[in-house]
Motif scaffolding. Sequence first.
Motif, mmCIF file in Angstrom:
data_model
loop_
_atom_site.group_PDB
_atom_site.id
_atom_site.type_symbol
_atom_site.label_atom_id
_atom_site.label_comp_id
_atom_site.label_asym_id
_atom_site.label_seq_id
_atom_site.Cartn_x
_atom_site.Cartn_y
_atom_site.Cartn_z
ATOM 1 N N LEU A 68 -1.163 -0.623 8.067
ATOM 2 C CA LEU A 68 0.179 -0.994 7.643
ATOM 3 C C LEU A 68 0.362 -0.562 6.202
ATOM 4 O O LEU A 68 -0.577 -0.622 5.403
ATOM 5 N N GLU A 69 1.575 -0.139 5.878
ATOM 6 C CA GLU A 69 1.873 0.279 4.506
ATOM 7 C C GLU A 69 2.949 -0.623 3.930
ATOM 8 O O GLU A 69 3.981 -0.847 4.552
ATOM 9 N N ASP A 70 2.688 -1.138 2.728
ATOM 10 C CA ASP A 70 3.665 -1.958 2.021
ATOM 11 C C ASP A 70 4.823 -1.055 1.615
ATOM 12 O O ASP A 70 4.629 -0.059 0.914
ATOM 13 N N ALA A 71 6.029 -1.372 2.066
ATOM 14 C CA ALA A 71 7.200 -0.535 1.809
ATOM 15 C C ALA A 71 7.560 -0.500 0.324
ATOM 16 O O ALA A 71 8.140 0.470 -0.148
ATOM 17 N N ASP A 72 7.195 -1.540 -0.428
ATOM 18 C CA ASP A 72 7.539 -1.595 -1.843
ATOM 19 C C ASP A 72 6.524 -0.852 -2.717
ATOM 20 O O ASP A 72 6.896 -0.077 -3.579
ATOM 21 N N SER A 73 5.239 -1.072 -2.455
ATOM 22 C CA SER A 73 4.204 -0.477 -3.314
ATOM 23 C C SER A 73 3.626 0.822 -2.752
ATOM 24 O O SER A 73 3.007 1.584 -3.484
ATOM 25 N N GLY A 74 3.776 1.042 -1.451
ATOM 26 C CA GLY A 74 3.171 2.211 -0.818
ATOM 27 C C GLY A 74 1.695 2.014 -0.503
ATOM 28 O O GLY A 74 1.036 2.886 0.053
ATOM 29 N N LEU A 124 6.625 -4.218 5.594
ATOM 30 C CA LEU A 124 5.533 -3.323 5.937
ATOM 31 C C LEU A 124 5.995 -2.341 6.988
ATOM 32 O O LEU A 124 6.853 -2.652 7.817
ATOM 33 N N ALA A 125 5.386 -1.167 6.980
ATOM 34 C CA ALA A 125 5.636 -0.168 8.024
ATOM 35 C C ALA A 125 4.346 0.009 8.813
ATOM 36 O O ALA A 125 3.259 0.085 8.235
ATOM 37 N N VAL A 126 4.471 0.044 10.141
ATOM 38 C CA VAL A 126 3.316 0.301 11.000
ATOM 39 C C VAL A 126 3.085 1.805 10.978
ATOM 40 O O VAL A 126 3.889 2.577 11.487
ATOM 41 N N LYS A 127 1.982 2.234 10.343
ATOM 42 C CA LYS A 127 1.704 3.654 10.157
ATOM 43 C C LYS A 127 0.823 4.248 11.247
ATOM 44 O O LYS A 127 1.005 5.401 11.637
#
Length: 141
Positions: A68-74, A124-127
């Motif tokens: 998962l990637e934090d959409a705010d911090s990357g 979060l984005a599911v990567k």
Amino acid sequence: MTNHKRRQIYITEFDLDRLEDLIEKHRAKTSRDTRNLDELEQELGKAEVVSPESIPPDVITMNSRVRLEDADSGHATVYTLVFPADADVEKGKISILAPIGTAMIGYRVGDKITWDVPGGQKNLAVKEILYQPESAGDYHL
């Protein structure tokens, strides 16, 4: 947990049975997790139930390991979605009853997860699905 857009989530029959048992057992012994249990029950109620063999390989199921990637911090983090007895935050094993765990179930690669935290909302984005038991043929994990 907040979802800005309605999406279809998928869950296997096997996971549904185990999660319904988990909810029932936790409701019988404690009221501490009531909000999380309610949210999990809501997620399960809107899920499309499929056989383990037909779950799409890009769906987060129980015991899936995902990036998962934090959409705010990357910043990217790898989590494994587990039952409460197997949870170990230091090893990235997140309980289905933790707010992020409840939010993860049934999401697909490319989906955005938004849930409430004490400081506001987390996005979060599911990567990537690094491991999904069903696609690996492990139907009873």
